[in-house]
Design a protein around this motif. Structure first.
Motif, short mmCIF file in Angstrom:
data_model
loop_
_atom_site.label_atom_id
_atom_site.label_comp_id
_atom_site.label_asym_id
_atom_site.label_seq_id
_atom_site.Cartn_x
_atom_site.Cartn_y
_atom_site.Cartn_z
N SER A 19 0.83 -1.20 0.00
CA SER A 19 0.00 0.00 0.00
C SER A 19 0.87 1.26 0.00
O SER A 19 0.60 2.21 -0.73
CB SER A 19 -0.92 -0.02 1.22
OG SER A 19 -1.60 1.19 1.36
N GLU A 20 1.92 1.26 0.80
CA GLU A 20 2.84 2.40 0.85
C GLU A 20 3.58 2.57 -0.47
O GLU A 20 3.79 3.68 -0.94
CB GLU A 20 3.87 2.22 1.97
CG GLU A 20 3.32 2.42 3.35
CD GLU A 20 4.37 2.23 4.43
OE1 GLU A 20 5.58 2.23 4.12
OE2 GLU A 20 3.98 2.08 5.60
N ILE A 21 3.98 1.46 -1.08
CA ILE A 21 4.75 1.50 -2.32
C ILE A 21 3.88 1.97 -3.48
O ILE A 21 4.30 2.83 -4.26
CB ILE A 21 5.36 0.11 -2.63
CG1 ILE A 21 6.39 -0.26 -1.55
CG2 ILE A 21 5.99 0.08 -4.02
CD1 ILE A 21 6.77 -1.73 -1.52
N LEU A 22 2.69 1.42 -3.59
CA LEU A 22 1.83 1.73 -4.73
C LEU A 22 0.83 2.85 -4.45
O LEU A 22 0.08 3.25 -5.34
CB LEU A 22 1.07 0.47 -5.18
CG LEU A 22 1.93 -0.70 -5.65
CD1 LEU A 22 1.05 -1.86 -6.07
CD2 LEU A 22 2.83 -0.26 -6.81
N ASP A 23 0.82 3.33 -3.21
CA ASP A 23 -0.08 4.41 -2.81
C ASP A 23 -1.54 4.05 -3.12
O ASP A 23 -2.26 4.78 -3.79
CB ASP A 23 0.32 5.73 -3.49
CG ASP A 23 -0.29 6.93 -2.79
OD1 ASP A 23 -0.61 6.82 -1.59
OD2 ASP A 23 -0.44 7.97 -3.45
N THR A 24 -1.94 2.87 -2.66
CA THR A 24 -3.27 2.32 -2.89
C THR A 24 -3.80 1.75 -1.57
O THR A 24 -3.02 1.35 -0.72
CB THR A 24 -3.21 1.19 -3.94
OG1 THR A 24 -2.53 1.67 -5.09
CG2 THR A 24 -4.57 0.73 -4.35
N SER A 25 -5.11 1.67 -1.45
CA SER A 25 -5.69 1.14 -0.22
C SER A 25 -5.43 -0.36 -0.07
O SER A 25 -5.31 -1.08 -1.07
CB SER A 25 -7.21 1.38 -0.20
OG SER A 25 -7.85 0.50 -1.10
N VAL A 26 -5.35 -0.81 1.16
CA VAL A 26 -5.13 -2.22 1.44
C VAL A 26 -6.28 -3.06 0.88
O VAL A 26 -6.06 -4.11 0.29
CB VAL A 26 -4.96 -2.46 2.97
CG1 VAL A 26 -4.99 -3.93 3.31
CG2 VAL A 26 -3.66 -1.82 3.45
N GLY A 27 -7.51 -2.57 1.03
CA GLY A 27 -8.67 -3.30 0.50
C GLY A 27 -8.58 -3.48 -1.01
O GLY A 27 -8.86 -4.56 -1.53
N GLY A 28 -8.18 -2.44 -1.70
CA GLY A 28 -8.02 -2.52 -3.15
C GLY A 28 -6.92 -3.51 -3.53
O GLY A 28 -7.04 -4.24 -4.52
N LEU A 29 -5.86 -3.54 -2.74
CA LEU A 29 -4.76 -4.47 -3.01
C LEU A 29 -5.19 -5.92 -2.81
O LEU A 29 -4.83 -6.79 -3.60
CB LEU A 29 -3.57 -4.16 -2.10
CG LEU A 29 -2.87 -2.83 -2.35
CD1 LEU A 29 -1.85 -2.57 -1.27
CD2 LEU A 29 -2.24 -2.80 -3.72
N LYS A 30 -5.95 -6.15 -1.75
CA LYS A 30 -6.44 -7.51 -1.49
C LYS A 30 -7.32 -7.98 -2.64
O LYS A 30 -7.19 -9.13 -3.09
CB LYS A 30 -7.20 -7.57 -0.17
CG LYS A 30 -6.31 -7.48 1.04
CD LYS A 30 -7.10 -7.53 2.34
CE LYS A 30 -6.17 -7.47 3.54
NZ LYS A 30 -6.92 -7.50 4.81
N ALA A 31 -8.18 -7.11 -3.13
CA ALA A 31 -9.04 -7.46 -4.26
C ALA A 31 -8.20 -7.73 -5.51
O ALA A 31 -8.45 -8.71 -6.22
CB ALA A 31 -10.04 -6.33 -4.53
N SER A 32 -7.21 -6.88 -5.76
CA SER A 32 -6.34 -7.07 -6.93
C SER A 32 -5.58 -8.40 -6.85
O SER A 32 -5.47 -9.12 -7.84
CB SER A 32 -5.32 -5.93 -7.04
OG SER A 32 -5.96 -4.74 -7.42
N TYR A 33 -5.07 -8.70 -5.67
CA TYR A 33 -4.33 -9.96 -5.50
C TYR A 33 -5.25 -11.16 -5.72
O TYR A 33 -4.90 -12.11 -6.43
CB TYR A 33 -3.68 -10.02 -4.11
CG TYR A 33 -2.85 -11.27 -3.92
CD1 TYR A 33 -1.60 -11.37 -4.53
CD2 TYR A 33 -3.30 -12.33 -3.14
CE1 TYR A 33 -0.82 -12.51 -4.37
CE2 TYR A 33 -2.53 -13.47 -2.98
CZ TYR A 33 -1.29 -13.55 -3.59
OH TYR A 33 -0.53 -14.69 -3.45
#
Length: 180
Positions: free
Chosen positions: A152-166
């Motif tokens: 999230s810090e690296i891509l400047d994106t929300s954790v929830g969005g990252l979980k969905a993307s993964y």
């Protein structure tokens, strides 16, 4: 063991910068190499991008405010350098980014630095089909074993969005591997 904070202080100090930069290289070079390599898939390109990344870090360390971890900042710079490289390369070749991804995966077969077997090759082919964000999240989570908060810090994106993307990336990769 040197702490991240003391390393940053030493990097910002003219008298200790050279030694601190050596420590920075020693500490992060391999991790950043493999992070970039998973994005661009080619050893020579990775070396060039890694060098550009460290040049940028050296030139801009005074601007590092410490709002994120140092390695998050390094990963962000490396990621941006790799993505810029791919954009530039696809423009130069006059092809779309997905065509470039397909070409890069094809080139892996002839890459003397690629040590993977057929399964590794298929995994790289599957990853290449993912949209850019899903590819980055998958690589950082699966290969680099980063936590969602770090990504999230690296891509400047929300954790929830990252979980969905993964989750979507894993499903697409599984489907690709089943179909191939």
């Amino acid at each position: 063991m040197i702490t991240e904070q003391s390393l940053v202080v030493d990097l910002k100090n003219e008298e200790t910068r050279a030694k601190a930069f050596e420590t920075l290289l020693h500490t992060y070079k391999e991790r950043l190499y493999w992070h970039i390599r998973r994005i661009v898939l080619n050893h020579e390109d990775t070396d060039d991008i890694l060098q550009n990344t460290f040049i940028k870090v050296f030139k801009n360390i005074d601007g590092f405010e410490g709002k994120s971890k140092l390695y998050s900042w390094l990963y962000r710079i490396a990621t941006n350098e790799a993505l810029s490289f791919l954009t530039s390369k696809s423009r130069k070749l006059g092809i779309q980014s997905q065509e470039l991804q397909n070409k890069m995966v094809e080139d892996l077969k002839a890459d003397s630095y690629f040590e993977g077997d057929e399964i590794q090759y298929k995994l790289q082919a599957a990853i290449a089909t993912l949209p850019e964000k899903q590819k980055l999240v998958f690589n950082m989570k699966y290969f680099d074993d980063l936590k969602y908060q770090e990504i999230s810090e690296i891509l400047d994106t929300s954790v929830g969005g990252l979980k969905a993307s993964y989750h979507l990336a894993v499903k697409k990769i599984e489907q690709y591997l089943k179909d191939s």
